[in-house]
Design a protein around this motif. Structure first.
Motif, PDB file in Angstrom:
ATOM      1  N   MET A  66       0.821  -1.200   0.000  1.00 12.76           N
ATOM      2  CA  MET A  66       0.000   0.000   0.000  1.00 12.76           C
ATOM      3  C   MET A  66       0.868   1.269   0.000  1.00 12.76           C
ATOM      4  O   MET A  66       0.495   2.284  -0.574  1.00 12.76           O
ATOM      5  CB  MET A  66      -0.937  -0.004   1.212  1.00 12.76           C
ATOM      6  CG  MET A  66      -2.060  -1.016   1.082  1.00 12.76           C
ATOM      7  SD  MET A  66      -3.066  -0.722  -0.385  1.00 12.76           S
ATOM      8  CE  MET A  66      -4.110  -2.166  -0.387  1.00 12.76           C
ATOM      9  N   VAL A  78      -4.487   8.979  -2.701  1.00 12.85           N
ATOM     10  CA  VAL A  78      -4.672   7.702  -1.991  1.00 12.85           C
ATOM     11  C   VAL A  78      -5.212   7.949  -0.589  1.00 12.85           C
ATOM     12  O   VAL A  78      -6.100   7.231  -0.116  1.00 12.85           O
ATOM     13  CB  VAL A  78      -3.339   6.927  -1.935  1.00 12.85           C
ATOM     14  CG1 VAL A  78      -3.450   5.716  -1.015  1.00 12.85           C
ATOM     15  CG2 VAL A  78      -2.927   6.480  -3.333  1.00 12.85           C
ATOM     16  N   GLN A  79      -4.714   8.991   0.074  1.00 16.63           N
ATOM     17  CA  GLN A  79      -5.185   9.253   1.427  1.00 16.63           C
ATOM     18  C   GLN A  79      -6.634   9.711   1.453  1.00 16.63           C
ATOM     19  O   GLN A  79      -7.427   9.261   2.284  1.00 16.63           O
ATOM     20  CB  GLN A  79      -4.300  10.293   2.120  1.00 16.63           C
ATOM     21  CG  GLN A  79      -4.636  10.443   3.605  1.00 16.63           C
ATOM     22  CD  GLN A  79      -3.602  11.240   4.362  1.00 16.63           C
ATOM     23  OE1 GLN A  79      -3.466  12.423   4.124  1.00 16.63           O
ATOM     24  NE2 GLN A  79      -2.890  10.591   5.265  1.00 16.63           N
ATOM     25  N   SER A  82      -8.818   6.768   0.790  1.00 16.77           N
ATOM     26  CA  SER A  82      -8.786   5.873   1.947  1.00 16.77           C
ATOM     27  C   SER A  82      -9.670   6.385   3.071  1.00 16.77           C
ATOM     28  O   SER A  82     -10.421   5.611   3.690  1.00 16.77           O
ATOM     29  CB  SER A  82      -7.347   5.709   2.450  1.00 16.77           C
ATOM     30  OG  SER A  82      -6.527   5.124   1.469  1.00 16.77           O
ATOM     31  N   TYR A  83      -9.609   7.683   3.343  1.00 12.11           N
ATOM     32  CA  TYR A  83     -10.446   8.241   4.398  1.00 12.11           C
ATOM     33  C   TYR A  83     -11.931   8.109   4.065  1.00 12.11           C
ATOM     34  O   TYR A  83     -12.761   7.803   4.941  1.00 12.11           O
ATOM     35  CB  TYR A  83     -10.098   9.710   4.638  1.00 12.11           C
ATOM     36  CG  TYR A  83      -8.843   9.926   5.445  1.00 12.11           C
ATOM     37  CD1 TYR A  83      -8.540   9.132   6.538  1.00 12.11           C
ATOM     38  CD2 TYR A  83      -7.947  10.948   5.116  1.00 12.11           C
ATOM     39  CE1 TYR A  83      -7.385   9.325   7.280  1.00 12.11           C
ATOM     40  CE2 TYR A  83      -6.791  11.159   5.853  1.00 12.11           C
ATOM     41  CZ  TYR A  83      -6.520  10.347   6.926  1.00 12.11           C
ATOM     42  OH  TYR A  83      -5.366  10.558   7.656  1.00 12.11           O
ATOM     43  N   VAL A 112      -7.578  -1.001   4.023  1.00  9.08           N
ATOM     44  CA  VAL A 112      -7.705   0.419   3.691  1.00  9.08           C
ATOM     45  C   VAL A 112      -6.884   1.272   4.645  1.00  9.08           C
ATOM     46  O   VAL A 112      -6.264   2.266   4.246  1.00  9.08           O
ATOM     47  CB  VAL A 112      -9.189   0.842   3.713  1.00  9.08           C
ATOM     48  CG1 VAL A 112      -9.334   2.339   3.431  1.00  9.08           C
ATOM     49  CG2 VAL A 112      -9.985   0.039   2.692  1.00  9.08           C
ATOM     50  N   ASP A 113      -6.852   0.881   5.917  1.00  6.32           N
ATOM     51  CA  ASP A 113      -6.048   1.622   6.893  1.00  6.32           C
ATOM     52  C   ASP A 113      -4.563   1.565   6.530  1.00  6.32           C
ATOM     53  O   ASP A 113      -3.835   2.541   6.694  1.00  6.32           O
ATOM     54  CB  ASP A 113      -6.272   1.043   8.291  1.00  6.32           C
ATOM     55  CG  ASP A 113      -5.595   1.853   9.378  1.00  6.32           C
ATOM     56  OD1 ASP A 113      -5.760   3.086   9.390  1.00  6.32           O
ATOM     57  OD2 ASP A 113      -4.883   1.269  10.205  1.00  6.32           O
ATOM     58  N   ALA A 115      -3.415   1.484   3.562  1.00  9.12           N
ATOM     59  CA  ALA A 115      -3.237   2.430   2.452  1.00  9.12           C
ATOM     60  C   ALA A 115      -3.101   3.856   2.959  1.00  9.12           C
ATOM     61  O   ALA A 115      -2.231   4.612   2.512  1.00  9.12           O
ATOM     62  CB  ALA A 115      -4.412   2.324   1.486  1.00  9.12           C
ATOM     63  N   GLN A 116      -3.939   4.244   3.925  1.00  7.52           N
ATOM     64  CA  GLN A 116      -3.844   5.617   4.422  1.00  7.52           C
ATOM     65  C   GLN A 116      -2.571   5.839   5.229  1.00  7.52           C
ATOM     66  O   GLN A 116      -2.012   6.936   5.226  1.00  7.52           O
ATOM     67  CB  GLN A 116      -5.102   6.009   5.207  1.00  7.52           C
ATOM     68  CG  GLN A 116      -5.267   5.415   6.578  1.00  7.52           C
ATOM     69  CD  GLN A 116      -4.598   6.218   7.688  1.00  7.52           C
ATOM     70  OE1 GLN A 116      -4.154   7.340   7.465  1.00  7.52           O
ATOM     71  NE2 GLN A 116      -4.516   5.633   8.876  1.00  7.52           N
TER      72      GLN A 116
END
Length: 402
Positions: A66, A78-79, A82-83, A112-113, A115-116
């Protein structure tokens, strides 16, 4: 304190706002998640623990890929995505009605976490000058403690109400916080994606000296669970200290991090200085272990004094290790791969936190003084190995990402 939470205008101020809002929501969730999932959903304590372990494993495995995604697609995009996804996944927790659903949702949320987290590391590295990255991370860690404390205080209201509706409102609050930070993150600089080149992609996982540093830092990071997991059990089972002292020790830790993390980061901007600070962090943690061990078998007032002294010494080690880890992880990562290198760095802490509850509780509760002495020796030895490991990494050419 307010000045510490309001850095200079620019990317760091936006990152601070994102961190504050996000951690208020996180504080809501982590404070009452166990009660919601066991009392409202009906999971057993064992099922709740297994679900968290599964999520941790997913996050551990997915972290570096990620981080690579953040480098290649651009960390801000991406962030933000993701959020937004975290908001939906958090709200979906309201629909969980079985252990299988909890594990499945936790695993996707962990992906997903991851990724962020990778995008956040790349954003810090790309949006801040190299000499300000550690300083920025220190600001954000102090802000994290403030946000979680606020969220925990708000969660206390729901716990006091002790109703399904109150717990569900906390989940809604956490979901709303993710939507809010997605909107705030739009104000972060749009860093360009790093173009791919020929060669291997996940170079962080091929960088043996860096992985050695990650492993050592992860083992040292096990000490973070001393205050939250080990000491509450130790105080109740092995000392005559008042039980309310558990809350006092946590308050001491949180307050010291908020007030001193930025100052503790000084001298860790360069890799060599950060390595020396990391070595000293192990000595402070080891000294804290000895003070905690001495709290058994003495009068309650003496136990309380020793535990408070231990908490004060421990937090100095915690502050120094955190700052040193940031300096080393940023300094060793090659340009164009900060996302995956910062994600790989986080794998060490995740691994340490997975091992810590079982290992440290077993050492302290089952072996008493010998267990605490073993911890002190291990933490000292691990920290002492960090400077040599960093020197090895400095002598080794960093692989270039594809």
């Amino acid at each position: 304190m307010l000045r510490r939470l309001l850095p200079e205008p620019g990317p760091l101020r936006v990152l601070t706002a994102v961190t504050l809002v996000n951690t208020v929501g996180k504080g809501l969730w982590v404070t009452a998640s166990a009660l919601y999932l066991t009392q409202v959903v009906g999971l057993s304590a064992g099922e709740f623990g297994l679900g968290l372990t599964a999520a941790s494993l997913v996050c551990l495995v997915a972290s570096t890929p990620m981080g690579y995604l953040a480098d290649r697609r651009g960390p801000r995009g991406v962030q933000i995505v993701s959020y937004a996804l975290m908001a939906l996944l958090t709200a979906a927790m309201l629909l969980v009605d079985s252990f299988a659903a909890f594990v499945a949702l936790s695993a996707v949320t962990a992906l997903v976490d991851a990724a962020q987290r990778g995008a956040r590391g790349a954003l810090i590295a790309g949006a801040l000058p190299a000499e300000r990255r550690v300083h920025g991370r220190a600001y954000l860690r102090a802000t994290t403690n403030v946000g979680i404390s606020i969220g925990a205080a708000l969660a206390g209201l729901a716990i006091a109400a002790d109703s399904p509706t109150a717990y569900r409102l906390m989940i809604v609050g956490n979901a709303v916080s993710y939507l809010a930070v997605a909107l705030i993150a739009v104000r972060l600089p749009a860093l360009p994606p790093v173009p791919a080149t020929a060669g291997p992609r996940l170079v962080a996982l091929r960088d043996r000296p860096y992985l050695a540093f990650v492993a050592l830092d992860g083992l040292l990071s096990m000490h973070f669970d001393l205050l939250t997991v080990v000491l509450p059990l130790w105080i109740v089972a092995r000392t005559d200290a008042p039980h309310w002292l558990i809350a006092v020790l946590l308050l001491i830790n949180t307050t010291m991090v908020v007030l001193l993390q930025v100052r503790a980061a000084r001298g860790t901007e360069q890799v060599e200085g950060a390595a020396r600070v990391a070595r000293s962090a192990g000595l402070f943690v080891a000294a804290a272990c000895l003070l905690f061990a001495a709290s058994a078998g003495v009068p309650g007032w003496a136990a309380a004094v020793l535990l408070i002294l231990g908490a004060l010494v421990h937090v100095v080690g915690e502050l120094r290790q955190s700052a040193a880890g940031w300096g080393i992880s940023f300094g060793l990562a090659p340009d164009g791969a900060q996302g995956q290198y910062q994600a790989a760095y986080s794998m060490g802490a995740q691994l340490g936190r997975m091992l810590a509850p079982a290992v440290l509780v077993w050492l302290a509760l089952e072996h008493g003084l010998v267990g605490w002495l073993t911890m002190a020796v291990v933490f000292t030895a691990v920290a002492a190995a960090l400077p040599a490991t960093v020197s090895w990494a400095r002598r080794t050419a960093r692989p270039l990402p594809a």
